[in-house]
Structures are given as structure tokens and as C-alpha cells.
Design a protein around this motif. Structure first.
Motif, mmCIF file in Angstrom:
data_model
loop_
_atom_site.group_PDB
_atom_site.id
_atom_site.type_symbol
_atom_site.label_atom_id
_atom_site.label_comp_id
_atom_site.label_asym_id
_atom_site.label_seq_id
_atom_site.Cartn_x
_atom_site.Cartn_y
_atom_site.Cartn_z
ATOM 1 N N LEU A 109 0.843 -1.201 0.000
ATOM 2 C CA LEU A 109 0.000 0.000 0.000
ATOM 3 C C LEU A 109 0.874 1.245 0.000
ATOM 4 C CD1 LEU A 109 -3.181 1.009 0.959
ATOM 5 C CD2 LEU A 109 -1.693 1.783 2.783
ATOM 6 N N ARG A 110 1.912 1.263 0.847
ATOM 7 C CA ARG A 110 2.818 2.418 0.903
ATOM 8 C C ARG A 110 3.478 2.677 -0.443
ATOM 9 N NH1 ARG A 110 6.902 2.142 5.705
ATOM 10 N NH2 ARG A 110 7.753 3.853 4.500
ATOM 11 N N GLU A 111 3.846 1.607 -1.139
ATOM 12 C CA GLU A 111 4.435 1.767 -2.468
ATOM 13 C C GLU A 111 3.408 2.319 -3.458
ATOM 14 O OE1 GLU A 111 7.669 1.358 -3.387
ATOM 15 O OE2 GLU A 111 7.995 1.124 -1.233
ATOM 16 N N GLY A 112 2.183 1.808 -3.378
ATOM 17 C CA GLY A 112 1.124 2.239 -4.295
ATOM 18 C C GLY A 112 0.663 3.660 -4.068
ATOM 19 N N VAL A 113 0.740 4.136 -2.825
ATOM 20 C CA VAL A 113 0.306 5.493 -2.491
ATOM 21 C C VAL A 113 1.163 6.534 -3.203
ATOM 22 C CG1 VAL A 113 0.253 7.166 -0.577
ATOM 23 C CG2 VAL A 113 -0.742 4.921 -0.288
ATOM 24 N N ARG A 114 2.414 6.219 -3.388
ATOM 25 C CA ARG A 114 3.332 7.187 -4.015
ATOM 26 C C ARG A 114 2.964 7.516 -5.453
ATOM 27 N NH1 ARG A 114 9.234 5.103 -3.231
ATOM 28 N NH2 ARG A 114 8.358 3.614 -4.668
ATOM 29 N N PHE A 115 2.334 6.571 -6.140
ATOM 30 C CA PHE A 115 1.993 6.789 -7.545
ATOM 31 C C PHE A 115 0.745 7.645 -7.682
ATOM 32 C CE2 PHE A 115 4.329 2.743 -7.591
ATOM 33 C CZ PHE A 115 5.372 3.115 -8.432
ATOM 34 N N SER A 116 0.741 8.501 -8.667
ATOM 35 C CA SER A 116 -0.413 9.356 -8.936
ATOM 36 C C SER A 116 -1.616 8.512 -9.336
ATOM 37 C CB SER A 116 -0.090 10.331 -10.076
ATOM 38 O OG SER A 116 0.944 11.183 -9.691
ATOM 39 N N PRO A 117 -2.808 9.060 -9.169
ATOM 40 C CA PRO A 117 -4.006 8.337 -9.610
ATOM 41 C C PRO A 117 -3.942 8.037 -11.105
ATOM 42 C CG PRO A 117 -4.595 10.245 -8.286
ATOM 43 C CD PRO A 117 -3.127 10.336 -8.551
ATOM 44 N N PRO A 148 1.357 11.778 3.884
ATOM 45 C CA PRO A 148 0.604 11.369 2.699
ATOM 46 C C PRO A 148 0.857 12.306 1.517
ATOM 47 C CG PRO A 148 -0.808 12.620 4.129
ATOM 48 C CD PRO A 148 0.519 12.498 4.836
ATOM 49 N N PRO A 149 0.829 11.770 0.311
ATOM 50 C CA PRO A 149 0.897 12.643 -0.858
ATOM 51 C C PRO A 149 -0.431 13.392 -1.008
ATOM 52 C CG PRO A 149 0.709 10.343 -1.509
ATOM 53 C CD PRO A 149 0.833 10.365 -0.033
ATOM 54 N N ALA A 150 -0.422 14.495 -1.712
ATOM 55 C CA ALA A 150 -1.616 15.338 -1.841
ATOM 56 C C ALA A 150 -2.769 14.634 -2.553
ATOM 57 C CB ALA A 150 -1.259 16.622 -2.581
ATOM 58 N N HIS A 151 -2.475 13.625 -3.361
ATOM 59 C CA HIS A 151 -3.522 12.962 -4.140
ATOM 60 C C HIS A 151 -4.160 11.774 -3.410
ATOM 61 C CE1 HIS A 151 0.185 10.706 -5.196
ATOM 62 N NE2 HIS A 151 -0.631 9.671 -5.003
ATOM 63 N N ALA A 152 -3.749 11.491 -2.183
ATOM 64 C CA ALA A 152 -4.251 10.321 -1.463
ATOM 65 C C ALA A 152 -5.219 10.714 -0.356
ATOM 66 C CB ALA A 152 -3.096 9.528 -0.872
ATOM 67 N N VAL A 153 -6.325 9.969 -0.280
ATOM 68 C CA VAL A 153 -7.294 10.119 0.802
ATOM 69 C C VAL A 153 -7.524 8.726 1.372
ATOM 70 C CG1 VAL A 153 -9.659 10.746 1.421
ATOM 71 C CG2 VAL A 153 -8.403 12.128 -0.249
ATOM 72 N N PHE A 154 -7.442 8.610 2.694
ATOM 73 C CA PHE A 154 -7.624 7.334 3.368
ATOM 74 C C PHE A 154 -8.927 7.341 4.155
ATOM 75 C CE2 PHE A 154 -3.108 7.812 2.807
ATOM 76 C CZ PHE A 154 -2.710 6.551 2.395
ATOM 77 N N VAL A 155 -9.658 6.234 4.067
ATOM 78 C CA VAL A 155 -10.833 6.030 4.902
ATOM 79 C C VAL A 155 -10.638 4.694 5.602
ATOM 80 C CG1 VAL A 155 -13.329 5.814 5.021
ATOM 81 C CG2 VAL A 155 -12.306 7.305 3.285
ATOM 82 N N LEU A 156 -10.474 4.751 6.921
ATOM 83 C CA LEU A 156 -10.326 3.549 7.723
ATOM 84 C C LEU A 156 -11.682 3.258 8.351
ATOM 85 C CD1 LEU A 156 -7.028 4.518 9.585
ATOM 86 C CD2 LEU A 156 -7.287 3.499 7.335
ATOM 87 N N ALA A 157 -12.177 2.051 8.180
ATOM 88 C CA ALA A 157 -13.471 1.674 8.744
ATOM 89 C C ALA A 157 -13.262 0.562 9.765
ATOM 90 C CB ALA A 157 -14.410 1.205 7.640
ATOM 91 N N THR A 158 -13.922 0.696 10.908
ATOM 92 C CA THR A 158 -13.762 -0.298 11.962
ATOM 93 C C THR A 158 -15.040 -0.455 12.763
ATOM 94 O OG1 THR A 158 -12.478 -0.941 13.897
ATOM 95 C CG2 THR A 158 -12.799 1.405 13.585
#
Length: 181
Positions: A109-117, A148-158
Motif C-alpha cells: 500500500l505504501r508503495e502504491g500510495v506514491r503513484f499518482s491516480p 501522505p501525498p496530496a492525491h491520497a485520501v484514506f478512509v479507515l473503517a472499523t
């Protein structure tokens, strides 16, 4: 389409269709209208209270091509909205932490977050049942939430917020969902 689960068949497609979570919907609508969306959210509450549905609606509104300035609702008709509704969007990544809970998944996930959408403005990561992540995985996620990069938004659900690391909760905007009546 005949074998589609009922909760998916009748899943709300707009914020206006959400029942029982007005405090969450109002806050998210205001944030979208003001263009003041946080980089990370934590949705906690009982099963079936709409956490994942609202996360998907947030992703849809963030990436809608036709959403006008000062508005929150997605159009539902543009290619981005259609892809998210159909579960085909490459920029909405849903992770089930109950079955993908280890450090390797969080490193990925950390690797994937770095890439732009791929196509859209934002890449939205929805991590469901995030309380089930291992200690090592939580620490890797924490590092991502801190920078976080500017293009990433995280939603954690629990469903079990008390099992979440306080430092993770402190990095997120928290919403407590209520059981539907």
C-alpha cells in the motif's frame, strides 16, 4: 446482475439517500463544498451502519468530473462516477484488513500510495476492518498517514475503535456511526 447481493443492489448512490447518519453526511458535504477534505478519516460503528457506503460516496464526489464548485453531490453520470458505482475504478482501492492484515500488504500500500491516480484527481484507499491489522502493519500505515501525498485520501473503517492505535486515530478525522433504527 441477478446474483448481486441485496446490500449492493440497494446501496445508496448519493449522500441524500443515506439514512440515519446525518451528522456524518452533513460534515462531509460541507467539507466537499468548501474543498476542505481531510487526508484521512476513520469511520467507526456497528456492521451495516453505512461506513463503506459513505466511503464510496466520498470517493465518488471527490473524483466526479461534473461536480460544481460549492457542491458536494457527485453527478452519478460521468465516467468516474460510473466506474466507482460499478466497482471498476482503479483509483478507489478497497482493502479488507480482515484477510489482508500483514506488514507485506501495508508495504505494498505504501508503495502504491506514491503513484499518482490513474485517471482521477484523488486515489482513495478504503481499509475495512482496520482494527484487525497486525502491529507491524499498523506502524507501516501510521508512517503513510503521517506523510501522505496530496492525491491520497484514506478512509479507515472499523467496528472496534477501541482496538485502534491512538496515534492512528489522532491522524484521522473521526466519525462515529450509529446503529440504524
Amino acid at each position: 446482475m441477478a446474483n448481486l447481493a441485496l446490500y449492493r443492489k440497494y446501496r445508496p448512490q448519493t449522500f441524500g439517500q443515506i439514512a440515519g447518519q446525518e451528522h456524518v453526511v452533513t460534515t462531509l458535504r460541507n467539507a466537499l463544498a468548501e474543498n476542505a477534505v481531510s487526508h484521512a478519516y476513520i469511520f467507526s460503528g456497528p456492521r451495516g451502519s453505512g461506513k463503506t457506503t459513505i466511503a464510496r460516496l466520498l470517493a465518488k464526489s471527490l473524483n466526479c468530473h461534473n461536480r460544481k464548485e460549492g457542491q458536494a453531490e457527485a453527478c452519478g453520470k460521468c465516467p468516474s462516477c460510473q466506474e466507482i458505482s460499478g466497482g471498476r475504478s482503479l483509483d478507489l482501492i478497497e482493502i479488507d484488513a480482515a484477510s489482508h492484515r500483514g506488514i507485506d500488504e501495508m508495504r505494498e500500500l505504501r508503495e502504491g500510495v506514491r503513484f499518482s491516480p490513474n485517471k482521477e484527481k484523488y486515489k482513495v484507499f478504503v481499509i475495512d476492518e482496520c482494527h484487525q491489522l497486525t502491529k507491524e502493519a499498523v506502524n507501516a500505515l501510521l508512517k503513510t498517514l503521517e506523510e501522505p501525498p496530496a492525491h491520497a485520501v484514506f478512509v479507515l473503517a472499523t467496528t472496534e475503535i477501541h482496538k485502534m492505535l491512538p496515534t492512528i486515530i489522532s491522524r484521522c478525522q473521526r466519525f462515529d456511526f450509529h446503529r440504524l433504527k
